[in-house]
Design a protein around this motif. Structure first.
Motif, PDB file in Angstrom:
ATOM      1  N   GLU A  29       0.833  -1.205   0.000  1.00  0.00           N
ATOM      2  CA  GLU A  29       0.000   0.000   0.000  1.00  0.00           C
ATOM      3  C   GLU A  29       0.867   1.253   0.000  1.00  0.00           C
ATOM      4  OE1 GLU A  29      -3.159   2.434  -0.311  1.00  0.00           O
ATOM      5  OE2 GLU A  29      -3.196   0.249  -0.501  1.00  0.00           O
ATOM      6  N   ILE A  30       1.953   1.241   0.741  1.00  0.00           N
ATOM      7  CA  ILE A  30       2.880   2.387   0.749  1.00  0.00           C
ATOM      8  C   ILE A  30       3.479   2.571  -0.641  1.00  0.00           C
ATOM      9  CG2 ILE A  30       5.093   3.213   1.651  1.00  0.00           C
ATOM     10  CD1 ILE A  30       4.296   1.809   4.325  1.00  0.00           C
ATOM     11  N   ILE A  31       3.876   1.466  -1.259  1.00  0.00           N
ATOM     12  CA  ILE A  31       4.452   1.535  -2.607  1.00  0.00           C
ATOM     13  C   ILE A  31       3.399   2.013  -3.595  1.00  0.00           C
ATOM     14  CG2 ILE A  31       5.409   0.150  -4.494  1.00  0.00           C
ATOM     15  CD1 ILE A  31       6.772  -1.550  -2.291  1.00  0.00           C
ATOM     16  N   TYR A  32       2.170   1.492  -3.484  1.00  0.00           N
ATOM     17  CA  TYR A  32       1.085   1.922  -4.372  1.00  0.00           C
ATOM     18  C   TYR A  32       0.866   3.432  -4.273  1.00  0.00           C
ATOM     19  CZ  TYR A  32      -0.515  -2.967  -4.913  1.00  0.00           C
ATOM     20  OH  TYR A  32      -0.624  -4.298  -5.185  1.00  0.00           O
TER      21      TYR A  32
ATOM     22  N   LEU B 203       1.354   6.171  -7.137  1.00  0.00           N
ATOM     23  CA  LEU B 203       0.214   7.023  -7.491  1.00  0.00           C
ATOM     24  C   LEU B 203       0.589   8.499  -7.430  1.00  0.00           C
ATOM     25  CD1 LEU B 203      -2.768   7.094  -8.266  1.00  0.00           C
ATOM     26  CD2 LEU B 203      -3.319   7.096  -5.826  1.00  0.00           C
ATOM     27  N   GLN B 204       1.415   8.866  -6.453  1.00  0.00           N
ATOM     28  CA  GLN B 204       1.850  10.259  -6.340  1.00  0.00           C
ATOM     29  C   GLN B 204       2.656  10.694  -7.561  1.00  0.00           C
ATOM     30  OE1 GLN B 204       0.730  12.431  -4.064  1.00  0.00           O
ATOM     31  NE2 GLN B 204      -0.510  10.669  -3.458  1.00  0.00           N
ATOM     32  N   ASP B 205       3.362   9.769  -8.172  1.00  0.00           N
ATOM     33  CA  ASP B 205       4.087  10.089  -9.403  1.00  0.00           C
ATOM     34  C   ASP B 205       3.147  10.165 -10.603  1.00  0.00           C
ATOM     35  OD1 ASP B 205       6.684  10.285  -8.333  1.00  0.00           O
ATOM     36  OD2 ASP B 205       6.901   8.111  -8.347  1.00  0.00           O
ATOM     37  N   LEU B 206       2.085   9.356 -10.590  1.00  0.00           N
ATOM     38  CA  LEU B 206       1.175   9.309 -11.736  1.00  0.00           C
ATOM     39  C   LEU B 206       0.248  10.520 -11.827  1.00  0.00           C
ATOM     40  CD1 LEU B 206       0.083   5.557 -11.813  1.00  0.00           C
ATOM     41  CD2 LEU B 206       1.621   6.744 -13.373  1.00  0.00           C
TER      42      LEU B 206
ATOM     43  N   ASN C 237      11.626   3.760 -11.758  1.00  0.00           N
ATOM     44  CA  ASN C 237      12.541   3.173 -10.770  1.00  0.00           C
ATOM     45  C   ASN C 237      11.776   2.418  -9.682  1.00  0.00           C
ATOM     46  OD1 ASN C 237      14.842   4.078 -12.061  1.00  0.00           O
ATOM     47  ND2 ASN C 237      14.911   5.992 -10.904  1.00  0.00           N
ATOM     48  N   ARG C 238      10.758   3.064  -9.117  1.00  0.00           N
ATOM     49  CA  ARG C 238      10.005   2.441  -8.021  1.00  0.00           C
ATOM     50  C   ARG C 238       9.239   1.205  -8.495  1.00  0.00           C
ATOM     51  NH1 ARG C 238      10.724   2.581  -3.025  1.00  0.00           N
ATOM     52  NH2 ARG C 238       8.568   2.760  -2.466  1.00  0.00           N
ATOM     53  N   ALA C 239       8.628   1.304  -9.668  1.00  0.00           N
ATOM     54  CA  ALA C 239       7.874   0.165 -10.186  1.00  0.00           C
ATOM     55  C   ALA C 239       8.818  -0.998 -10.505  1.00  0.00           C
ATOM     56  CB  ALA C 239       7.078   0.580 -11.417  1.00  0.00           C
ATOM     57  N   ASN C 240       9.979  -0.708 -11.080  1.00  0.00           N
ATOM     58  CA  ASN C 240      10.956  -1.771 -11.349  1.00  0.00           C
ATOM     59  C   ASN C 240      11.451  -2.409 -10.060  1.00  0.00           C
ATOM     60  OD1 ASN C 240      11.259  -2.131 -14.158  1.00  0.00           O
ATOM     61  ND2 ASN C 240      12.338  -0.182 -14.306  1.00  0.00           N
TER      62      ASN C 240
ATOM     63  N   SER D 280       2.363  -0.420 -18.118  1.00  0.00           N
ATOM     64  CA  SER D 280       2.671   1.001 -17.915  1.00  0.00           C
ATOM     65  C   SER D 280       4.177   1.242 -17.925  1.00  0.00           C
ATOM     66  CB  SER D 280       2.059   1.503 -16.604  1.00  0.00           C
ATOM     67  OG  SER D 280       2.697   0.915 -15.490  1.00  0.00           O
ATOM     68  N   LEU D 281       4.940   0.294 -17.392  1.00  0.00           N
ATOM     69  CA  LEU D 281       6.400   0.432 -17.439  1.00  0.00           C
ATOM     70  C   LEU D 281       6.897   0.506 -18.880  1.00  0.00           C
ATOM     71  CD1 LEU D 281       7.608  -1.958 -14.608  1.00  0.00           C
ATOM     72  CD2 LEU D 281       8.033   0.474 -14.780  1.00  0.00           C
ATOM     73  N   THR D 282       6.351  -0.336 -19.720  1.00  0.00           N
ATOM     74  CA  THR D 282       6.732  -0.319 -21.132  1.00  0.00           C
ATOM     75  C   THR D 282       6.350   1.017 -21.764  1.00  0.00           C
ATOM     76  OG1 THR D 282       6.415  -2.706 -21.251  1.00  0.00           O
ATOM     77  CG2 THR D 282       6.445  -1.501 -23.342  1.00  0.00           C
ATOM     78  N   PHE D 283       5.139   1.474 -21.495  1.00  0.00           N
ATOM     79  CA  PHE D 283       4.648   2.731 -22.051  1.00  0.00           C
ATOM     80  C   PHE D 283       5.519   3.913 -21.620  1.00  0.00           C
ATOM     81  CE2 PHE D 283       1.755   6.417 -21.347  1.00  0.00           C
ATOM     82  CZ  PHE D 283       1.475   6.718 -22.676  1.00  0.00           C
ATOM     83  N   PHE D 284       5.790   4.013 -20.309  1.00  0.00           N
ATOM     84  CA  PHE D 284       6.589   5.124 -19.797  1.00  0.00           C
ATOM     85  C   PHE D 284       8.042   5.040 -20.270  1.00  0.00           C
ATOM     86  CE2 PHE D 284       3.289   5.406 -16.323  1.00  0.00           C
ATOM     87  CZ  PHE D 284       2.751   6.590 -16.790  1.00  0.00           C
TER      88      PHE D 284
END
Length: 179
Positions: A65-68, A72-75, A134-137, A164-168
């Motif tokens: 949840e913290i990571i999510y 989300l704050q980046d998105l 970075n965070r998602a990876n 989304s990683l591929t897209f970004f």
């Protein structure tokens, strides 16, 4: 006198037979009690493992949840920059946001160009995209390392997070090559 001796021997024999019978029953009962205690011990060990796993799952869910929320704050600023709204579903806000981005990209491939421009023109968007990647990876690497059967990590990799990683990453690569 002979009758008394025979009676005493008979009583002693009967007492011995009864004692032997009680001893055998006692052995069987002890064996049954030992078997029951062993089963209960094994059950207690299983319960303890379930509770440990449940505690571990709860801890993992809290960390996720913290990571999510971090992702989300980046998105949020990225979505605002390329004018995309999240999905209107009952999913977690992160998945709604990612779903909105990927749905819009599926409908309109120009979304990739809009994101490329935003990355190129706005350093905050570039930072948010870089931080998100970075965070998602890191999250996916952690999932791969901790997921013993690979089902959960594959779900994340093949799902919205991986897409989304591929897209970004594509948008970031296009922005960096187009100087």
């Amino acid at each position: 006198m002979e009758n008394i001796i025979i009676a005493i021997i008979t009583v002693c024999t009967l007492c011995s037979i009864i004692s032997l019978f009680l001893l055998i029953n006692s052995y069987k009962n002890n064996k049954s009690i030992l078997k029951t205690l062993t089963l209960q011990y094994n059950l207690i060990v299983k319960i303890q493992n379930v509770l440990k796993n449940k505690s571990s799952v709860n801890e993992t869910a809290d960390k996720a949840e913290i990571i999510y929320q971090d992702l989300l704050q980046d998105l949020i600023p990225i979505m605002a920059a390329i004018d995309i709204m999240p999905r209107t579903t009952s999913e977690h806000p992160l998945w709604r946001a990612l779903g909105g981005i990927m749905d819009e990209y599926a409908k309109n491939p120009f979304t990739l160009e809009k994101l490329r421009r935003a990355i190129k023109l706005d350093s905050n968007i570039a930072h948010n995209v870089s931080h998100y990647l970075n965070r998602a990876n890191m999250f996916l690497q952690h999932m791969s390392a901790t997921d013993t059967d690979g089902i959960l990590s594959t779900t994340f990799t093949d799902g919205l997070l991986g897409q989304s990683l591929t897209f970004f990453a594509q948008a970031q690569a296009l922005a960096s090559t187009d100087k």
